[in-house]
Motif scaffolding. Structure first.
Motif, short mmCIF file in Angstrom:
data_model
loop_
_atom_site.label_atom_id
_atom_site.label_comp_id
_atom_site.label_asym_id
_atom_site.label_seq_id
_atom_site.Cartn_x
_atom_site.Cartn_y
_atom_site.Cartn_z
N PHE A 73 73.94 -52.83 17.75
CA PHE A 73 73.35 -53.89 18.57
C PHE A 73 72.01 -54.34 18.02
O PHE A 73 71.68 -55.53 18.06
N VAL A 75 81.55 -74.15 18.75
CA VAL A 75 81.67 -74.16 20.20
C VAL A 75 81.20 -72.82 20.75
O VAL A 75 80.51 -72.74 21.75
N CYS A 76 81.57 -71.75 20.06
CA CYS A 76 81.14 -70.40 20.45
C CYS A 76 80.99 -69.58 19.19
O CYS A 76 81.90 -69.54 18.36
N LEU A 83 81.98 -67.08 7.85
CA LEU A 83 82.02 -65.83 8.61
C LEU A 83 81.61 -64.72 7.64
O LEU A 83 82.09 -64.69 6.49
N ILE A 84 80.78 -63.81 8.11
CA ILE A 84 80.23 -62.79 7.23
C ILE A 84 80.71 -61.42 7.67
O ILE A 84 80.46 -61.02 8.82
N SER A 85 81.39 -60.69 6.80
CA SER A 85 81.80 -59.32 7.10
C SER A 85 80.96 -58.38 6.25
O SER A 85 81.07 -58.39 5.02
N GLN A 104 79.10 -64.24 19.40
CA GLN A 104 79.03 -63.37 20.57
C GLN A 104 80.37 -63.06 21.22
O GLN A 104 80.44 -62.26 22.14
N ASP A 105 81.47 -63.65 20.77
CA ASP A 105 82.77 -63.40 21.41
C ASP A 105 83.74 -62.74 20.42
O ASP A 105 83.35 -62.35 19.32
N ASP A 106 85.02 -62.56 20.82
CA ASP A 106 85.99 -61.90 19.94
C ASP A 106 86.18 -62.67 18.65
O ASP A 106 86.41 -62.09 17.59
N ALA A 107 86.15 -64.00 18.75
CA ALA A 107 86.34 -64.86 17.58
C ALA A 107 85.43 -66.06 17.73
O ALA A 107 85.06 -66.43 18.85
N ALA A 108 85.05 -66.65 16.61
CA ALA A 108 84.27 -67.88 16.66
C ALA A 108 85.19 -69.02 17.10
O ALA A 108 86.36 -69.05 16.72
N VAL A 109 84.67 -69.93 17.90
CA VAL A 109 85.45 -71.10 18.32
C VAL A 109 84.84 -72.32 17.63
O VAL A 109 83.65 -72.59 17.78
N LEU A 110 85.66 -73.03 16.87
CA LEU A 110 85.15 -74.05 15.96
C LEU A 110 85.89 -75.36 16.15
O LEU A 110 87.11 -75.37 16.32
N GLY A 146 81.32 -63.14 12.41
CA GLY A 146 81.55 -62.14 11.38
C GLY A 146 81.77 -60.77 11.98
O GLY A 146 82.16 -60.64 13.14
N ASN A 147 81.51 -59.78 11.20
CA ASN A 147 81.78 -58.41 11.60
C ASN A 147 80.81 -57.49 10.87
O ASN A 147 80.39 -57.79 9.75
N ALA A 206 88.24 -68.21 14.74
CA ALA A 206 88.15 -67.49 13.47
C ALA A 206 87.50 -66.15 13.69
O ALA A 206 86.48 -66.05 14.36
N CYS A 229 86.94 -61.91 11.87
CA CYS A 229 87.23 -60.97 10.79
C CYS A 229 86.90 -59.56 11.23
O CYS A 229 86.05 -59.33 12.07
N MET A 261 89.53 -74.33 16.65
CA MET A 261 89.95 -73.29 15.73
C MET A 261 89.25 -72.00 16.14
O MET A 261 88.06 -72.01 16.45
#
Lengths: 333, 333
Positions: free
Chosen positions: B8, B26-27, B91-93, B30-36, B126-127, A46, A48, A44
């Motif tokens: 940063f 999984v990631c 995920l925290i925004s 640090q990337d565009d989206a979390a990999v879960l 998050g963001n 995810a 934001c 998945m």
């Protein structure tokens, strides 16, 4: 804009703006949490990303809530695209000032829902809160990918070519057109630039092709500008990179506007951001086939703009005469 | 509080506050989206809920960022608990005003991360955005459940008993204590009420037991107050409900404080909200076994406080003498 709306009126407005039945949504916004199907064996994704009034858009943008919704959805979907995933669900967390009208909510959600639907992502739920100050639109996007077909930032290799899709700089050009409306006429060319800024197109199909190719070593979307975003790849991969300024695929429209405004279109591409094109690295021998495939299947251009180097974490921009134009990260922070 | 932090620096601060390796991630950020990872055959539960300065917490709460983080995580995890799911990812925004210090970020994320970890949810990404006005902490929570073991709001049946866990009203009592600090002493009893308000405990294990029992017809968490939340079940199930005021399981501590402040503790339970106890309906014959099991396995009390009626969408509160105390929804909007 109007009398304050109650929470239930807002929810009713949202229900009206969205399709009745959405793909994969077992249970939507009406319960404590959205209940969503998962394709087994997939990972998945995810992400934001928020749009905050006064930070990501000016007060005047409130006059076009459909466009705000479109952009909020697009920038999140772009993050899933950049990892090679298929967008599946959007959750929307809204912070609303008291002067929001029903038609504002309606148009905002139409923008969110239509953009989501175009790329396979269903609006599955969310949250509504008062905001004492600015409007914020916080979008949470979930996507799926095969575990072996995810595009990370950290796999770039020394000697890889650095390539981009499309014509980066168009979004910054569109913004500059809007900021200087009095100097230029809004013809079809300028309209294309404004669209690139206001309703950017996430590159989902391109991300899938890059991920399936298994020859792309690192990728991300251009949200902060080429220099800053390539800097993320350098940081994650423990490498440096060179960008050849004369190879940047600037659009004819951006070059025309830069001439009129006495600006440098190269800077728009390097530092402007918000293009939502994909930037990636791959071995030189693998680029040709990728370029052909993407051109044939999607009609999109891929262009080599630089190369990965062993020079740790420095992004250098080199001019046509070989002089180093700049060698540090200057993108949006 | 301090000089403005760069993006940063903030990310570095967050990395330091969180554990190095998180279950199923999984990631991470640090990337565009979390990999879960996804457990196959399960449905995914996704929810979001925001805390906005000036709406959900007062400026003084900024002095205790750990507590803010704890509560932000807890209210989201509670939504997963209310559906019978197992929390998996947060995920925290964040929307940050310019005067935020590194130690604020550190403590906030420690609160988020520790509360997540206690209930099995890893902070996965998050963001971060600037906020020109108030701080906001927007949390997205993903959980999983067996498709046949999800607690919805819409399954209540006429004749069901309405039951709650714990002692609703404690959170409102804690808030009232804080608003009237000068009148009462902070002894152990008052501390328990303040904790119920500031660091509420999501009922994840209870939600799992209720979902696995397969005899619970409708459930949710008490976030808006019993009347308003039971109203959601009535609305979804097309039924009405009666609450017997004298059956509400008020805590000794809340009753004591209500006496001192000349307030009605029943109103705190009915309309106060933010208790994050679970409220559910089940057939009268099934309640006894559930109550015993929950007492034995979790040491928690379940109490019948009312019943579902055929009277469409009206929640009535009945006093000990049979008089109707109120018959409409008055919870927080």
């Amino acid at each position: 804009m109007a009398r304050p709306l109650g929470e239930f009126e807002i929810i009713e407005q949202i229900k009206k703006a969205l399709p009745k039945k959405a793909q994969g949504v077992v249970c939507g916004p009406q319960d404590d949490a959205a209940v969503l199907e998962t394709p087994s064996g997939m990972v998945m994704l995810a992400t934001c990303d928020v749009l905050v009034q006064g930070v990501h858009f000016a007060d005047e943008a409130l006059e076009n809530p459909w466009q705000l919704g479109t952009k909020a959805a697009a920038v999140n979907i772009s993050d899933i695209a950049a990892m090679g995933g298929e967008p599946a669900y959007l959750l929307i967390s809204l912070g609303l000032p008291s002067n929001i009208s029903p038609s504002f909510i309606d148009d905002l959600y139409k923008g969110l829902g239509q953009t989501g639907a175009r790329f396979g992502a269903s609006v599955a739920g969310g949250n509504i809160s008062k905001s004492p100050g600015q409007l914020f639109i916080d979008v949470f996007c979930i996507g799926f990918a095969h575990p072996t077909q995810v595009l990370y930032r950290n796999g770039a290799k020394t000697g890889d070519v650095v390539a981009v899709s499309g014509t980066p700089g168009d979004s910054a050009a569109g913004l500059n057109f809007l900021l200087n409306k009095q100097t230029t006429q809004l013809d079809a060319a300028m309209q294309r630039l404004v669209r690139a800024h206001q309703t950017p197109e996430p590159k989902v199909a391109l991300g899938r092709i890059l991920a399936q190719s298994k020859v792309v070593n690192a990728a991300l979307d251009i949200s902060d500008g080429i220099v800053s975003d390539l800097g993320h790849i350098c940081e994650s991969s423990g490498l440096g990179a060179k960008i050849f300024a004369e190879k940047l695929p600037l659009s004819h429209e951006a070059l025309t506007l830069a001439g009129v405004l006495n600006c440098d279109a190269i800077d728009w591409a390097l530092y402007g951001g918000e293009d939502y094109e994909l930037l990636f690295t791959t071995a030189p021998k693998d680029f040709g086939h990728l370029k052909e495939k993407v051109k044939k299947e999607l009609g999109l251009e891929l262009t080599i703009i630089g190369e990965m180097t062993a020079e740790n974490k420095t992004v250098s921009v080199v001019d046509a005469d070989g002089k180093i134009r700049t060698s540090k990260s200057r993108g949006w922070d």
